[in-house]
Design a protein around this motif. Structure first.
Motif, short mmCIF file in Angstrom:
data_model
loop_
_atom_site.label_atom_id
_atom_site.label_comp_id
_atom_site.label_asym_id
_atom_site.label_seq_id
_atom_site.Cartn_x
_atom_site.Cartn_y
_atom_site.Cartn_z
N UNK A 126 0.75 -1.21 0.00
CA UNK A 126 0.16 0.02 -0.17
C UNK A 126 0.85 1.22 0.08
N UNK A 127 0.50 2.41 -0.67
CA UNK A 127 1.11 3.61 -0.67
C UNK A 127 -0.20 4.66 -0.22
N UNK A 128 0.14 5.19 0.68
CA UNK A 128 -0.81 6.09 1.31
C UNK A 128 -0.58 7.39 1.04
N UNK A 129 -1.53 8.21 0.49
CA UNK A 129 -1.28 9.83 -0.04
C UNK A 129 -2.55 10.27 -0.03
N UNK A 130 -2.47 11.78 0.03
CA UNK A 130 -3.62 12.63 -0.17
C UNK A 130 -4.28 12.25 -1.42
N UNK B 278 -3.18 15.68 -8.28
CA UNK B 278 -1.93 14.80 -8.67
C UNK B 278 -2.36 13.20 -8.65
N UNK B 279 -2.85 12.98 -7.62
CA UNK B 279 -3.47 11.41 -7.62
C UNK B 279 -4.40 11.00 -8.60
N UNK C 118 0.64 5.34 -13.71
CA UNK C 118 2.06 5.70 -13.33
C UNK C 118 2.32 5.51 -11.78
N UNK C 119 3.46 5.54 -11.48
CA UNK C 119 3.62 5.53 -10.15
C UNK C 119 4.79 6.45 -9.82
N UNK C 120 4.78 7.26 -8.64
CA UNK C 120 5.49 8.46 -8.12
C UNK C 120 6.40 7.84 -7.32
#
Length: 77
Positions: free
Chosen positions: A10-14, A18-19, A27-29
């Motif tokens: 898991x990658x948690x982000x706001x 951008x998400x 894509x993946x940042x």
């Protein structure tokens, strides 16, 4: 250290503009390693369990499928 591989990562982000861009572009940042707070984060250790020749065919097949899917999407635009 354990040798188990997680089934999910898991990658948690706001959730923001951008998400949405990342999801739409598929894509993946990856952050610049100089911004990491743990110096060991930039020194991963990967133990290969097979040689390059063994991986060539599956990787080729994955890329071929991805390109075919992308071409199909472009045809339908």
């Amino acid at each position: 250290m354990t040798n188990t591989v997680p089934s999910l990562l898991y990658k948690y982000r706001h959730f923001d503009e951008r998400t949405i861009e990342l999801l739409c572009a598929d894509t993946v940042y990856y952050a610049d390693p100089s911004t990491f707070n743990d110096p060991l984060d930039t020194k991963p250790c990967v133990d290969a369990d097979c040689d390059v020749a063994t991986m060539e065919r599956p990787v080729y097949e994955l890329v071929r499928r991805r390109v075919e899917d992308d071409v199909e999407v472009l045809k339908n635009c």
